[in-house]
Motif scaffolding. Structure first.
Motif, PDB file in Angstrom:
ATOM      1  N   TYR A   1      22.303 -16.373  -9.163  1.00 33.42           N
ATOM      2  CA  TYR A   1      21.454 -17.324  -8.761  1.00 33.42           C
ATOM      3  C   TYR A   1      20.079 -16.881  -9.109  1.00 33.42           C
ATOM      4  O   TYR A   1      19.586 -15.892  -8.989  1.00 33.42           O
ATOM      5  CB  TYR A   1      21.605 -17.327  -7.295  1.00 33.42           C
ATOM      6  CG  TYR A   1      20.615 -18.111  -6.654  1.00 33.42           C
ATOM      7  CD1 TYR A   1      20.726 -19.515  -6.447  1.00 33.42           C
ATOM      8  CD2 TYR A   1      19.653 -17.597  -5.555  1.00 33.42           C
ATOM      9  CE1 TYR A   1      19.883 -20.327  -5.927  1.00 33.42           C
ATOM     10  CE2 TYR A   1      18.683 -18.494  -4.958  1.00 33.42           C
ATOM     11  CZ  TYR A   1      18.736 -19.557  -5.094  1.00 33.42           C
ATOM     12  OH  TYR A   1      18.039 -20.428  -4.499  1.00 33.42           O
TER      13      TYR A   1
ATOM     14  N   GLY B   1      22.309 -20.117 -12.131  1.00 32.40           N
ATOM     15  CA  GLY B   1      21.926 -21.575 -11.563  1.00 32.40           C
ATOM     16  C   GLY B   1      20.927 -21.459 -10.499  1.00 32.40           C
ATOM     17  O   GLY B   1      20.690 -20.416  -9.922  1.00 32.40           O
TER      18      GLY B   1
ATOM     19  N   ASP C   1      20.937 -23.761  -7.847  1.00 32.79           N
ATOM     20  CA  ASP C   1      21.633 -24.238  -6.549  1.00 32.79           C
ATOM     21  C   ASP C   1      22.792 -23.397  -6.454  1.00 32.79           C
ATOM     22  O   ASP C   1      23.761 -23.461  -7.050  1.00 32.79           O
ATOM     23  CB  ASP C   1      21.781 -25.563  -6.829  1.00 32.79           C
ATOM     24  CG  ASP C   1      22.396 -26.351  -5.618  1.00 32.79           C
ATOM     25  OD1 ASP C   1      21.760 -26.648  -4.830  1.00 32.79           O
ATOM     26  OD2 ASP C   1      23.527 -26.222  -5.351  1.00 32.79           O
TER      27      ASP C   1
ATOM     28  N   ASP D   1      24.937 -23.519  -4.150  1.00 32.46           N
ATOM     29  CA  ASP D   1      26.263 -24.538  -3.754  1.00 32.46           C
ATOM     30  C   ASP D   1      26.952 -24.690  -5.344  1.00 32.46           C
ATOM     31  O   ASP D   1      27.992 -24.715  -5.312  1.00 32.46           O
ATOM     32  CB  ASP D   1      25.808 -25.737  -2.901  1.00 32.46           C
ATOM     33  CG  ASP D   1      25.645 -25.671  -1.594  1.00 32.46           C
ATOM     34  OD1 ASP D   1      26.622 -25.345  -0.943  1.00 32.46           O
ATOM     35  OD2 ASP D   1      24.322 -25.730  -1.053  1.00 32.46           O
ATOM     36  N   ALA D   2      26.120 -25.029  -6.398  1.00 33.21           N
ATOM     37  CA  ALA D   2      26.587 -25.468  -7.468  1.00 33.21           C
ATOM     38  C   ALA D   2      27.492 -24.231  -8.062  1.00 33.21           C
ATOM     39  O   ALA D   2      28.450 -24.191  -8.699  1.00 33.21           O
ATOM     40  CB  ALA D   2      25.702 -25.781  -8.552  1.00 33.21           C
TER      41      ALA D   2
ATOM     42  N   GLU E   1      30.743 -23.536  -6.196  1.00 29.61           N
ATOM     43  CA  GLU E   1      31.763 -24.633  -6.560  1.00 29.61           C
ATOM     44  C   GLU E   1      32.184 -24.287  -7.953  1.00 29.61           C
ATOM     45  O   GLU E   1      33.345 -24.360  -8.539  1.00 29.61           O
ATOM     46  CB  GLU E   1      31.021 -25.980  -6.838  1.00 29.61           C
ATOM     47  CG  GLU E   1      30.888 -26.680  -5.261  1.00 29.61           C
ATOM     48  CD  GLU E   1      32.007 -27.031  -4.688  1.00 29.61           C
ATOM     49  OE1 GLU E   1      33.159 -27.180  -5.336  1.00 29.61           O
ATOM     50  OE2 GLU E   1      31.882 -27.040  -3.520  1.00 29.61           O
ATOM     51  N   LEU E   2      31.392 -23.760  -8.968  1.00 28.88           N
ATOM     52  CA  LEU E   2      31.698 -22.953 -10.284  1.00 28.88           C
ATOM     53  C   LEU E   2      32.826 -21.864 -10.065  1.00 28.88           C
ATOM     54  O   LEU E   2      33.751 -21.806 -10.789  1.00 28.88           O
ATOM     55  CB  LEU E   2      30.624 -22.581 -11.009  1.00 28.88           C
ATOM     56  CG  LEU E   2      30.766 -22.095 -12.341  1.00 28.88           C
ATOM     57  CD1 LEU E   2      31.447 -23.162 -13.205  1.00 28.88           C
ATOM     58  CD2 LEU E   2      29.356 -21.568 -13.011  1.00 28.88           C
TER      59      LEU E   2
END
Length: 323
Positions: A192, A222, A224, A226-227, A230-231
């Motif tokens: 992150y 990333g 984000d 949250d992204a 999800e990954l």
């Protein structure tokens, strides 16, 4: 008698840096705000500010006037809040700024119960990871984690949310489960990076009691979180994230929390083993005024302190045994 509304617009325009900003805060048009300031200047018989299409500045008379009237408006606001509390009513507009992930996963689900307690309170939620100017954007209280606290603000601790490593069952079946911190160097890691300043959220590796940055295999970066989660759910790698973000995926079996075993120390002269510290994501309520916290803000923060200890993310049970 000088119109208090016009004085309020004048002060808010200076605080927000523009007449348009004052208009937005008060729910009126910029034209109406400008007319009110012009009317105030006519009543006083002097120009309070010079303004162009791009900037505004106080005149000498404006500086002296602002110094006198701003404290008066503050006292009037406090008096109104105190009177409303006599009748047990918290009212007005409460504007809350909040880090995006905390706002989505923690704060938003808690707000309906708070609104039910205070139906006369108008709530406005600003959910963003960018820098928020609490004065210019007229924010009553902001919720931030420790790394992005601003110096000089009055803060109150709210919650310490655990952070863990997570991977999907499919990823672990294909690549194996890391047992000790050193094993992470052979795995795909999801990193992150804060959008506000470009800094990476360093994983808490330590060796011989000192923070270190070993060479991780970064599969994706990333801005984000949250992204990135999800990954990880899709099998893209291992993510280090707050339990308040991952709790639903863990409960439904899409993510598995990873608990590393402490590595044994080798020869005395050799460097010690790599370890991963347990750290929390500490959230704080931040206020712009150290001397006075309005009743609506106190009620909001007290409510959070009441309900946050029972949040499911804080009760997430971590097993130290690998399945």
């Amino acid at each position: 008698m000088t119109n208090l509304r016009a004085i309020d617009i004048f002060v808010k325009a200076l605080e927000g840096g523009s007449i348009a900003s004052a208009a937005r805060q008060l729910g009126i048009s910029p034209a109406a705000a400008s007319q009110n300031i012009a009317r105030l200047e006519r009543e006083l018989g002097t120009r309070l500010m010079t303004r162009t299409t791009r900037s505004m500045a106080l005149t000498e008379a404006g500086e002296r006037y602002l110094a006198r009237v701003a404290p008066v408006l503050d006292e009037l606001a406090r008096a109104q809040a105190d009177v409303s509390l006599v009748h047990g009513v918290v009212q007005g507009r409460l504007r809350v700024a909040c880090m995006a992930a905390f706002g989505r996963h923690v704060l938003a689900p808690l707000l309906p119960a708070f609104q039910a307690r205070h139906p006369q309170l108008e709530l406005e939620l600003l959910v963003t990871d960018r820098d928020v100017d609490v004065l210019k954007e007229d924010v009553d209280v902001s919720i931030r984690y420790r790394d992005v606290l601003e110096p000089g603000m009055s803060v109150r601790p709210l919650a310490a949310m655990p952070r863990f490593l997570y991977a999907s069952p499919a990823y672990l079946e294909k690549h194996g489960r890391p047992q000790v911190a050193e094993d992470l160097l052979q795995h795909a890691c999801l990193q992150y990076r804060r959008e506000r300043d470009g800094r990476f959220m360093r994983w808490p590796f330590v060796r011989d009691g000192r923070r270190v940055d070993p060479g991780l295999r970064i599969a994706a970066i990333g801005t984000d979180i949250d992204a990135l989660v999800e990954l990880a759910v899709a099998g893209g790698g291992i993510v280090w994230a707050g339990s308040f973000i991952t709790q639903r995926h863990v409960q439904e079996g899409r993510l598995v929390p990873l608990v590393l075993q402490p590595a044994r120390k080798g020869r005395k002269a050799a460097p010690g083993p790599l370890q991963l510290e347990e750290v929390t994501l500490d959230f704080f309520a931040c206020f712009r005024d150290r001397q006075y916290v309005p009743a609506k803000v106190r009620s909001f923060v007290d409510y959070l302190l009441e309900v946050l200890p029972g949040h499911p993310a804080l009760a997430q049970v971590m097993s130290s045994e690998a399945p």
